[in-house]
Enzyme design. Structure first.
Site, PDB file in Angstrom:
ATOM      1  N   SER A   7       0.822  -1.211   0.000  1.00  0.00           N
ATOM      2  CA  SER A   7       0.000   0.000   0.000  1.00  0.00           C
ATOM      3  C   SER A   7       0.853   1.256   0.000  1.00  0.00           C
ATOM      4  O   SER A   7       1.608   1.508   0.941  1.00  0.00           O
ATOM      5  CB  SER A   7      -0.916   0.003   1.226  1.00  0.00           C
ATOM      6  OG  SER A   7      -1.624   1.221   1.293  1.00  0.00           O
ATOM      7  N   HIS A  32      -0.971  -1.084  -4.416  1.00  0.00           N
ATOM      8  CA  HIS A  32      -2.286  -0.680  -3.904  1.00  0.00           C
ATOM      9  C   HIS A  32      -2.298   0.821  -3.648  1.00  0.00           C
ATOM     10  O   HIS A  32      -1.419   1.354  -2.955  1.00  0.00           O
ATOM     11  CB  HIS A  32      -2.571  -1.445  -2.604  1.00  0.00           C
ATOM     12  CG  HIS A  32      -3.970  -1.303  -2.112  1.00  0.00           C
ATOM     13  ND1 HIS A  32      -5.018  -2.058  -2.624  1.00  0.00           N
ATOM     14  CD2 HIS A  32      -4.499  -0.511  -1.145  1.00  0.00           C
ATOM     15  CE1 HIS A  32      -6.126  -1.734  -1.988  1.00  0.00           C
ATOM     16  NE2 HIS A  32      -5.850  -0.794  -1.098  1.00  0.00           N
ATOM     17  N   ASP A  34      -4.618   3.909  -2.215  1.00  0.00           N
ATOM     18  CA  ASP A  34      -5.801   4.292  -1.444  1.00  0.00           C
ATOM     19  C   ASP A  34      -6.137   5.754  -1.689  1.00  0.00           C
ATOM     20  O   ASP A  34      -5.411   6.646  -1.263  1.00  0.00           O
ATOM     21  CB  ASP A  34      -5.544   4.085   0.053  1.00  0.00           C
ATOM     22  CG  ASP A  34      -5.499   2.612   0.429  1.00  0.00           C
ATOM     23  OD1 ASP A  34      -6.437   1.884   0.075  1.00  0.00           O
ATOM     24  OD2 ASP A  34      -4.520   2.196   1.085  1.00  0.00           O
ATOM     25  N   MET A  36      -8.609   8.721  -0.774  1.00  0.00           N
ATOM     26  CA  MET A  36      -9.571   9.120   0.264  1.00  0.00           C
ATOM     27  C   MET A  36      -9.981  10.571   0.069  1.00  0.00           C
ATOM     28  O   MET A  36      -9.152  11.407  -0.281  1.00  0.00           O
ATOM     29  CB  MET A  36      -8.944   8.963   1.652  1.00  0.00           C
ATOM     30  CG  MET A  36      -8.336   7.612   1.934  1.00  0.00           C
ATOM     31  SD  MET A  36      -7.631   7.596   3.603  1.00  0.00           S
ATOM     32  CE  MET A  36      -6.655   6.098   3.512  1.00  0.00           C
ATOM     33  N   HIS A  65      -7.938   1.706  -5.015  1.00  0.00           N
ATOM     34  CA  HIS A  65      -9.017   1.538  -4.030  1.00  0.00           C
ATOM     35  C   HIS A  65      -9.591   2.912  -3.685  1.00  0.00           C
ATOM     36  O   HIS A  65      -8.926   3.726  -3.051  1.00  0.00           O
ATOM     37  CB  HIS A  65      -8.427   0.843  -2.795  1.00  0.00           C
ATOM     38  CG  HIS A  65      -9.384   0.722  -1.654  1.00  0.00           C
ATOM     39  ND1 HIS A  65      -8.951   0.510  -0.364  1.00  0.00           N
ATOM     40  CD2 HIS A  65     -10.734   0.779  -1.587  1.00  0.00           C
ATOM     41  CE1 HIS A  65     -10.005   0.438   0.442  1.00  0.00           C
ATOM     42  NE2 HIS A  65     -11.084   0.610  -0.270  1.00  0.00           N
ATOM     43  N   MET A  67     -11.867   5.163  -1.587  1.00  0.00           N
ATOM     44  CA  MET A  67     -12.645   5.358  -0.359  1.00  0.00           C
ATOM     45  C   MET A  67     -13.274   6.747  -0.451  1.00  0.00           C
ATOM     46  O   MET A  67     -12.918   7.667   0.283  1.00  0.00           O
ATOM     47  CB  MET A  67     -11.748   5.255   0.863  1.00  0.00           C
ATOM     48  CG  MET A  67     -10.952   3.981   0.959  1.00  0.00           C
ATOM     49  SD  MET A  67     -10.031   3.923   2.512  1.00  0.00           S
ATOM     50  CE  MET A  67      -8.640   2.922   2.007  1.00  0.00           C
ATOM     51  N   MET A 136     -12.064  -4.960   4.345  1.00  0.00           N
ATOM     52  CA  MET A 136     -11.285  -4.088   5.214  1.00  0.00           C
ATOM     53  C   MET A 136     -11.180  -4.742   6.587  1.00  0.00           C
ATOM     54  O   MET A 136     -12.186  -5.059   7.211  1.00  0.00           O
ATOM     55  CB  MET A 136     -11.953  -2.711   5.339  1.00  0.00           C
ATOM     56  CG  MET A 136     -11.947  -1.878   4.066  1.00  0.00           C
ATOM     57  SD  MET A 136     -10.290  -1.573   3.407  1.00  0.00           S
ATOM     58  CE  MET A 136      -9.518  -0.685   4.777  1.00  0.00           C
ATOM     59  N   GLY A 141      -9.536   4.652   6.479  1.00  0.00           N
ATOM     60  CA  GLY A 141      -9.236   6.066   6.662  1.00  0.00           C
ATOM     61  C   GLY A 141      -7.818   6.338   7.123  1.00  0.00           C
ATOM     62  O   GLY A 141      -7.260   7.379   6.812  1.00  0.00           O
ATOM     63  N   PHE A 142      -7.243   5.378   7.848  1.00  0.00           N
ATOM     64  CA  PHE A 142      -5.895   5.591   8.378  1.00  0.00           C
ATOM     65  C   PHE A 142      -5.086   4.303   8.308  1.00  0.00           C
ATOM     66  O   PHE A 142      -5.622   3.210   8.488  1.00  0.00           O
ATOM     67  CB  PHE A 142      -5.955   6.063   9.841  1.00  0.00           C
ATOM     68  CG  PHE A 142      -6.689   7.357  10.029  1.00  0.00           C
ATOM     69  CD1 PHE A 142      -6.035   8.571   9.877  1.00  0.00           C
ATOM     70  CD2 PHE A 142      -8.039   7.354  10.338  1.00  0.00           C
ATOM     71  CE1 PHE A 142      -6.717   9.768  10.032  1.00  0.00           C
ATOM     72  CE2 PHE A 142      -8.732   8.554  10.495  1.00  0.00           C
ATOM     73  CZ  PHE A 142      -8.069   9.761  10.339  1.00  0.00           C
ATOM     74  N   GLY A 143      -3.782   4.435   8.057  1.00  0.00           N
ATOM     75  CA  GLY A 143      -2.897   3.287   8.078  1.00  0.00           C
ATOM     76  C   GLY A 143      -2.437   2.985   9.491  1.00  0.00           C
ATOM     77  O   GLY A 143      -2.629   3.770  10.414  1.00  0.00           O
ATOM     78  N   GLY A 144      -1.826   1.803   9.666  1.00  0.00           N
ATOM     79  CA  GLY A 144      -1.209   1.452  10.931  1.00  0.00           C
ATOM     80  C   GLY A 144      -2.164   1.068  12.040  1.00  0.00           C
ATOM     81  O   GLY A 144      -1.781   1.074  13.219  1.00  0.00           O
ATOM     82  N   ASP A 174      -7.173  -5.836   3.529  1.00  0.00           N
ATOM     83  CA  ASP A 174      -6.363  -4.635   3.750  1.00  0.00           C
ATOM     84  C   ASP A 174      -6.562  -4.163   5.181  1.00  0.00           C
ATOM     85  O   ASP A 174      -7.689  -3.932   5.616  1.00  0.00           O
ATOM     86  CB  ASP A 174      -6.801  -3.540   2.771  1.00  0.00           C
ATOM     87  CG  ASP A 174      -5.979  -2.274   2.893  1.00  0.00           C
ATOM     88  OD1 ASP A 174      -4.994  -2.268   3.648  1.00  0.00           O
ATOM     89  OD2 ASP A 174      -6.321  -1.284   2.211  1.00  0.00           O
ATOM     90  N   GLY A 175      -5.446  -4.037   5.921  1.00  0.00           N
ATOM     91  CA  GLY A 175      -5.504  -3.477   7.260  1.00  0.00           C
ATOM     92  C   GLY A 175      -4.864  -4.388   8.292  1.00  0.00           C
ATOM     93  O   GLY A 175      -5.330  -5.496   8.518  1.00  0.00           O
ATOM     94  N   GLY A 176      -3.780  -3.940   8.884  1.00  0.00           N
ATOM     95  CA  GLY A 176      -3.138  -4.730   9.924  1.00  0.00           C
ATOM     96  C   GLY A 176      -2.524  -6.024   9.440  1.00  0.00           C
ATOM     97  O   GLY A 176      -2.357  -6.966  10.215  1.00  0.00           O
ATOM     98  N   GLY A 196       0.870  -2.229   4.207  1.00  0.00           N
ATOM     99  CA  GLY A 196       1.481  -0.910   4.107  1.00  0.00           C
ATOM    100  C   GLY A 196       2.691  -0.760   4.991  1.00  0.00           C
ATOM    101  O   GLY A 196       3.834  -0.963   4.575  1.00  0.00           O
ATOM    102  N   SER A 197       2.451  -0.434   6.251  1.00  0.00           N
ATOM    103  CA  SER A 197       3.546  -0.182   7.201  1.00  0.00           C
ATOM    104  C   SER A 197       4.480  -1.372   7.324  1.00  0.00           C
ATOM    105  O   SER A 197       5.711  -1.206   7.399  1.00  0.00           O
ATOM    106  CB  SER A 197       2.973   0.160   8.580  1.00  0.00           C
ATOM    107  OG  SER A 197       2.118   1.275   8.498  1.00  0.00           O
TER     108      SER A 197
END
Length: 215
Positions: A7, A32, A34, A36, A65, A67, A136, A141-144, A174-176, A196-197
């Site tokens: 991401s 990827h 994002d 927003m 993606h 959002m 999701m 809305g936010f990474g990490g 996507d996410g964590g 991502g992170s």
């Protein structure tokens, strides 16, 4: 082999060219992106000037993606970028089937994203029309953010729905997504991991991507 779509949201925006060249060298399957708007989600990321710059340099297929509200307004612009996948939120599309058709007509693959609280059962009438479903595993809305555990069961329910309709839809999460959650997601039935992170903050991002692909 699991597909990996790092991401861009977690990249270093002062050195995007460096990070995109790393993606180009790596075994990443897609990139990827994002987008927003600060309306559909409580954050603003980047728009078409950044997307166009990334598209000019990135050699990997673009997994875009949205959002945002009214994503159908940007189908032509996204296709013009050369995007491989245009992913829209079920919650943002009043006429989801029409939007999926228009994405296909523009020459792209169509993805549909579900927020954590949206049940997979709502996809029943379009599961044969989409190419990918993105679940999701954090609130968008936010990474990490911390991984939402219910996602594992949700992946299994989606895998069952896909099987019942004899569909070939890919499942993306996507996410964590990191070293602890990724193997469990793949075991539950995920085809594509967005990270991502975990990738961009890794001391050896190319090796991190390689390890994710081996799951």
């Amino acid at each position: 082999m699991t597909l990996v779509s790092p991401s861009l949201l977690a990249a270093d925006f002062l050195h995007l060219d460096r990070d995109i060249n790393m993606i180009n060298r790596s075994e990443a399957d897609w990139l990827h992106l994002d987008v927003m708007d600060g309306v559909f989600v409580p954050n603003i990321s980047f728009g078409f000037p950044v997307l166009e710059a990334v598209a000019s340099l990135c050699k990997k297929p673009l997994d875009v993606h949205y959002m945002i509200v009214h994503p159908e307004q940007y189908i032509r612009q996204t296709a013009k970028l050369g995007a491989m996948m245009m992913n829209v939120h079920l919650e943002a599309c009043t006429h989801l089937h029409r939007t999926i058709q228009e994405i296909h007509d523009a020459g792209m693959k169509a993805g549909v994203t579900l927020n954590p609280s949206t049940p997979v059962s709502l996809l029943e009438d379009v599961i044969g029309d989409v190419d990918m479903v993105l679940l999701m595993s954090v609130n968008p809305g936010f990474g990490g953010q911390k991984f939402i555990e219910n996602t594992i069961q949700k992946v299994k329910r989606l895998r069952q729905l896909i099987s019942e309709h004899d569909s070939h839809v890919l499942i993306e999460v996507d996410g964590g997504v990191q070293g602890e959650t990724a193997p469990r997601l793949v075991e539950a039935g995920v085809d594509v991991l967005v990270s991502g992170s975990y990738v961009f903050k890794s001391p050896t991002p190319e090796e991190t991507i390689r390890q994710l692909r081996l799951l």
